[in-house]
Each structure stands twice: as structure tokens, then as C-alpha cells.
Design a protein around this motif. Structure first.
Motif, PDB file in Angstrom:
ATOM      1  N   ILE A  32       0.835  -1.211   0.000  1.00  0.00           N
ATOM      2  CA  ILE A  32       0.000   0.000   0.000  1.00  0.00           C
ATOM      3  C   ILE A  32       0.864   1.253   0.000  1.00  0.00           C
ATOM      4  O   ILE A  32       0.500   2.276  -0.587  1.00  0.00           O
ATOM      5  CB  ILE A  32      -1.006   0.017   1.176  1.00  0.00           C
ATOM      6  CG1 ILE A  32      -0.302   0.068   2.530  1.00  0.00           C
ATOM      7  CG2 ILE A  32      -1.960  -1.143   1.086  1.00  0.00           C
ATOM      8  CD1 ILE A  32      -1.268   0.175   3.710  1.00  0.00           C
ATOM      9  N   GLY A  33       2.041   1.194   0.638  1.00  0.00           N
ATOM     10  CA  GLY A  33       2.902   2.367   0.671  1.00  0.00           C
ATOM     11  C   GLY A  33       3.489   2.715  -0.670  1.00  0.00           C
ATOM     12  O   GLY A  33       3.688   3.891  -0.993  1.00  0.00           O
ATOM     13  N   LEU A  34       3.769   1.694  -1.504  1.00  0.00           N
ATOM     14  CA  LEU A  34       4.389   1.923  -2.803  1.00  0.00           C
ATOM     15  C   LEU A  34       3.368   2.205  -3.905  1.00  0.00           C
ATOM     16  O   LEU A  34       3.751   2.446  -5.057  1.00  0.00           O
ATOM     17  CB  LEU A  34       5.241   0.711  -3.203  1.00  0.00           C
ATOM     18  CG  LEU A  34       6.576   0.572  -2.462  1.00  0.00           C
ATOM     19  CD1 LEU A  34       7.252  -0.753  -2.810  1.00  0.00           C
ATOM     20  CD2 LEU A  34       7.509   1.744  -2.788  1.00  0.00           C
ATOM     21  N   LEU A 214       5.669   6.409   2.106  1.00  0.00           N
ATOM     22  CA  LEU A 214       6.962   5.750   2.277  1.00  0.00           C
ATOM     23  C   LEU A 214       7.241   5.306   3.721  1.00  0.00           C
ATOM     24  O   LEU A 214       7.929   4.302   3.920  1.00  0.00           O
ATOM     25  CB  LEU A 214       8.085   6.655   1.774  1.00  0.00           C
ATOM     26  CG  LEU A 214       8.160   6.807   0.235  1.00  0.00           C
ATOM     27  CD1 LEU A 214       9.354   7.657  -0.161  1.00  0.00           C
ATOM     28  CD2 LEU A 214       8.231   5.451  -0.448  1.00  0.00           C
ATOM     29  N   PRO A 215       6.733   6.005   4.743  1.00  0.00           N
ATOM     30  CA  PRO A 215       6.906   5.460   6.095  1.00  0.00           C
ATOM     31  C   PRO A 215       6.310   4.063   6.259  1.00  0.00           C
ATOM     32  O   PRO A 215       6.891   3.206   6.937  1.00  0.00           O
ATOM     33  CB  PRO A 215       6.177   6.480   6.982  1.00  0.00           C
ATOM     34  CG  PRO A 215       6.308   7.769   6.234  1.00  0.00           C
ATOM     35  CD  PRO A 215       6.194   7.390   4.789  1.00  0.00           C
ATOM     36  N   LEU A 216       5.179   3.814   5.621  1.00  0.00           N
ATOM     37  CA  LEU A 216       4.603   2.475   5.683  1.00  0.00           C
ATOM     38  C   LEU A 216       5.470   1.462   4.949  1.00  0.00           C
ATOM     39  O   LEU A 216       5.573   0.306   5.361  1.00  0.00           O
ATOM     40  CB  LEU A 216       3.189   2.468   5.076  1.00  0.00           C
ATOM     41  CG  LEU A 216       2.020   2.834   5.987  1.00  0.00           C
ATOM     42  CD1 LEU A 216       0.706   2.684   5.240  1.00  0.00           C
ATOM     43  CD2 LEU A 216       2.010   1.981   7.250  1.00  0.00           C
ATOM     44  N   VAL A 217       6.091   1.885   3.851  1.00  0.00           N
ATOM     45  CA  VAL A 217       6.990   1.003   3.120  1.00  0.00           C
ATOM     46  C   VAL A 217       8.150   0.567   4.017  1.00  0.00           C
ATOM     47  O   VAL A 217       8.492  -0.618   4.100  1.00  0.00           O
ATOM     48  CB  VAL A 217       7.540   1.686   1.846  1.00  0.00           C
ATOM     49  CG1 VAL A 217       8.505   0.752   1.099  1.00  0.00           C
ATOM     50  CG2 VAL A 217       6.401   2.095   0.920  1.00  0.00           C
ATOM     51  N   LEU A 275      15.413   5.661  -1.274  1.00  0.00           N
ATOM     52  CA  LEU A 275      14.962   4.844  -0.142  1.00  0.00           C
ATOM     53  C   LEU A 275      14.332   3.537  -0.612  1.00  0.00           C
ATOM     54  O   LEU A 275      14.541   2.481  -0.008  1.00  0.00           O
ATOM     55  CB  LEU A 275      13.963   5.631   0.711  1.00  0.00           C
ATOM     56  CG  LEU A 275      13.321   4.860   1.873  1.00  0.00           C
ATOM     57  CD1 LEU A 275      14.363   4.423   2.887  1.00  0.00           C
ATOM     58  CD2 LEU A 275      12.225   5.696   2.538  1.00  0.00           C
ATOM     59  N   THR A 276      13.538   3.575  -1.688  1.00  0.00           N
ATOM     60  CA  THR A 276      12.861   2.359  -2.138  1.00  0.00           C
ATOM     61  C   THR A 276      13.871   1.316  -2.626  1.00  0.00           C
ATOM     62  O   THR A 276      13.687   0.116  -2.411  1.00  0.00           O
ATOM     63  CB  THR A 276      11.830   2.667  -3.239  1.00  0.00           C
ATOM     64  OG1 THR A 276      12.484   3.250  -4.369  1.00  0.00           O
ATOM     65  CG2 THR A 276      10.770   3.624  -2.724  1.00  0.00           C
TER      66      THR A 276
END
Length: 417
Positions: A32-34, A214-217, A275-276
């Protein structure tokens, strides 16, 4: 076996089962984050569907399809349900396995089964029909995954595949049998689905479609790393202190090395600290070490992780160059690094050797052929009969509203593509 040791082994296996279950939250956060906010409910629904239906499918027949007992080495079936092994007194036979009970065995293996479809879920995000994904999950988790698993873990032909000095294909915790199985399904699915609207411009160049959180990722990847303590640590199939601790060390070192090499490679190639890429590098290192975590020294684990991180960066670029759209990098992480990790067993560690490398390559080829052919047949039939992809209007407005009639963040609205 001493009762205390049996209990300790069984408790460790149950803890590992819980950790692998926890990985499904990590996958959910990562996916969901991405992706974009308008598809959050859809992705969460798919992930909850996978774990619930996956366990039921494994109970109905998957477990006995994967562990059929004596069979021809290619496909066998021990019957429906869970007919528990009983002793002469009519109670559960605790000699079923040296390390844990029959019930623990089923539940631990069942957690693995659902992971294959979860890998596909992220790759097809934001444009697949929910019903089509459900049907695919039923067939892929119900049949494809346990059949491939039976070839090795169920005592099938891969486990006895001999060549020269090599005495069988080796996949400790599933670089091929779990991750590549999911990865092949993901690759076929994104090929048949096509890219999301706006992913490739008129010039054919890939366009970034940023994820919404991105925090969820980051949270998802760290949860997955924690879960891998159970994924690999539980695959020792006992609480053996020496081997379990080695497996956890090699697992963590490969993860750390994968993350570092991915962000450095990405910086050299793209001149930014992505970051990813960093996070997917960690996952690539984890997938890469999974086939041989019990066979490697710490030094070899670091090398495997470092190379996995490089593979991630170039793997993601390759998928884009082929004009395939994988929103979460599932193919690069689970398929390409899964292949790398499987082949690494023949290059490094206690089983290293050219003969073993060829056997590992043969195992990769067998899984690739079976998963690709049956994955394609399943998805192609669904595409012709009911369609795979949502309409352009549904895709642009979001699957949450059109498939579910609700929003993930009902009181928050942000501008989206």
C-alpha cells in the motif's frame, strides 16, 4: 526424544509460525505504501483474502498435495483434510516428527503457502479485477505452489536429482520453491495485464508513479526482515541452537549487505539516495540467502547479499526496459534474487561445486517451466472468460471506490495522478 527437548523444538516452531504470519502485515504495508492512496483498500482486501483462503486451501488439499508420502516424484495426493496420525491409544502420534507435532507442521507450512500469492498481489496492484485475482489465487495457491513444493520438500524428483557428485537439488527455505514460484506468477501476470495508465509515456520511457506512504513502506520492510527470523529460522525444523543461530546470522548479514549495496549502486547509477531501492535491496538480500542460509559462512552470506543488492537495481531497470509495470519491484526481488540465491548454493557454502550448480540450475528451470506454463494458462483463460483488467475509468478513479465502495482515509483527500 526427551520430552523437554521435543517441547522446546515445538515451541520454537510455533514462534516461527507466528513470525511468518506477521510477514503478511509487512507485505501489506509495503504494497500500500508503494502504490497510490486510491487503491489502498483493494490491496488490503487482497492480502487478507490471501491468508484466509490460502490457509483453507492448504487444509482442504494443499498440505497433502505437497506432502503426499510415497508418490511418483512429480505429483501425488494423500487425501482431503487433515487426518491426524494417531498411535495405538488413539491419541496424536508425537513420533510423527522428531522436532514438532503434526499440527505445528501443517500451520508452519500453511503460512508459507499463502506467501506465493502475496508476491503476485503487489506486482499486479492498481489495475487487476478483484474477482480475477481471487480466482488466480485459488488455483495458484491450491495447485501450482504445493505441486512444485512436493518436488523438493515432499520428497519428489528434485530432492533426488543427482549429477556427478551432487545428490539432489537444495532449497533450504524457498528461494525457488516460494519466492520464485510467486515471482514467475507475477511476471506472467504483469505481462498479460499491461502497464498502468501513465507508466510509460509516448516516447516509451518509464514514468515514476510515486507511492503515497513511504513510512509504511519502511515499516513493512522492517516487519518482513523480522518475519524472516521465522521464515529461515523455522526452516531448521527444530530449535537446534548451533544451526538456528547460524541461519539467523547469515540471514541478517545478507539483508544488511543487500540494502547497502542497493543504495550505493543506485547512487552511482542515478545520483540520488533512493529509499525504495535501499529497502528492496534488503528484501533482495533476504530472498537471496533463503536457499542456502544453513550452508553459508557469514562471509559468504555478505557476498550473496551484496550481489543481490546490485541485482535489485539492474533488475528493476530491466523490468522497465521491457515495458513491464511492477509497482513494488516484486519480480526483481522475488524472482530474479530467488534465482540468484538458488544458484548461489552451487557457488558458495558447504554444497559448492559445478555439479551442484547444474542441479540447482535444473531445479530453477523445472520450477520456471511449470509455473510459467500453468500461470499463463490460468491467467489467459481468466482474461478471455471474464477479463483481467478494470476499465480505464475505474483505474483512474481508484479501485477502492469502484470495487469496494469505501476509502482507506475517508476524511483525508490528497491530489493524485
Amino acid at each position: 526424544m526427551e520430552a523437554g527437548l521435543f517441547t522446546a523444538n515445538n515451541v520454537w516452531m510455533m514462534v516461527c509460525t507466528a513470525l511468518v504470519f506477521f510477514m503478511h502485515l509487512g507485505f501489506s504495508f509495503l504494497e500500500i505504501g508503494l502504490t497510490r492512496q486510491k487503491n489502498t483498500v483493494n490491496i488490503l482486501f487482497k492480502n487478507v483474502f490471501i491468508i484466509t483462503v490460502g490457509l483453507l486451501l492448504y487444509y482442504i488439499g494443499g498440505f497433502n498435495l505437497m506432502y503426499p508420502g510415497d508418490f511418483n516424484g512429480f505429483i501425488g495426493f494423500a487425501g482431503f483434510g487433515l487426518p491426524a496420525p494417531l498411535n495405538e491409544a488413539g491419541t496424536l502420534d508425537l513420533t510423527y516428527n522428531e522436532g514438532y507435532t503434526y499440527w505445528t507442521d501443517f500451520l508452519f507450512q500453511g503460512m508459507f503457502a499463502a506467501t506465493a500469492a502475496t508476491i503476485v498481489s503487489g506486482a499486479v496492484a492498481e489495475r487487476i479485477k478483484l474477482g480475477a485475482f481471487m480466482v488466480f489465487t485459488l488455483l495458484y495457491v491450491g495447485f501450482v505452489y504445493p505441486i512444485v513444493g512436493s518436488w523438493q520438500w515432499g520428497g519428489g524428483f528434485l530432492s533426488s536429482l543427482a549429477y556427478g557428485e551432487a545428490e539432489g537439488f537444495y532449497d533450504f527455505a524457498g528461494s525457488t520453491l516460494v519466492h520464485s514460484v510467486g515471482g514467475w506468477g507475477a511476471l506472467i501476470a504483469i505481462y498479460l495485464l499491461g502497464a498502468r495508465i501513465g507508466k510509460f509515456g509516448e516516447d516509451g520511457k518509464p514514468k515514476a508513479i510515486p507511492g503515497h506512504n513511504l513510512p509504511l513502506v519502511a515499516a513493512g520492510v522492517l516487519i518482513l526482515w523480522l518475519g524472516w527470523f521465522g521464515f529461515n529460522g523455522g526452516s531448521v525444523l527444530s530449535a537446534d541452537p548451533e544451526l538456528t543461530s547460524l541461519v539467523l546470522v547469515t540471514t541478517c548479514l545478507a539483508a544488511a549487505a543487500g540494502g547497502v549495496s542497493a543504495f550505493l549502486t543506485s547512487y552511482i547509477r542515478y545520483k540520488n539516495f533512493d529509499l525504495t531501492m535501499f529497502l528492496n535491496g534488503i528484501l533482495g538480500g533476504l530472498v537471496g540467502i533463503t536457499a542456502g542460509a544453513d550452508q553459508m559462512s557469514p562471509n559468504e552470506a555478505v557476498i550473496i547479499g551484496l550481489l543481490a543488492g546490485v541485482i535489485i537495481v539492474f533488475g528493476v531497470a530491466l523490468i522497465d526496459k521491457l515495458k513491464l509495470d511492477d509497482p513494488v519491484g516484486a519480480v526483481a526481488v522475488h524472482l530474479i534474487c530467488g534465482i540468484w540465491g538458488t544458484l548461489a548454493v552451487g557457488i558458495f557454502g558447504a554444497m559448492a561445486g559445478f555439479d551442484q550448480f547444474l542441479v540447482q540450475l535444473a531445479g530453477v528451470g523445472a520450477a520456471a517451466t511449470f509455473c510459467s506454463v500453468f500461470g499463463f494458462l490460468i491467467l489467459f483463460v481468466i482474461k478471455k472468460v471474464a477479463g483481467l483488467r478494470v476499465s480505464e475509468k475505474e483505474e483512474l478513479e481508484g479501485l477502492d471506490l469502484h470495487e469496494h465502495g469505501m476509502e482507506a482515509y475517508a476524511d483525508f483527500h490528497a491530489h493524485e495522478n
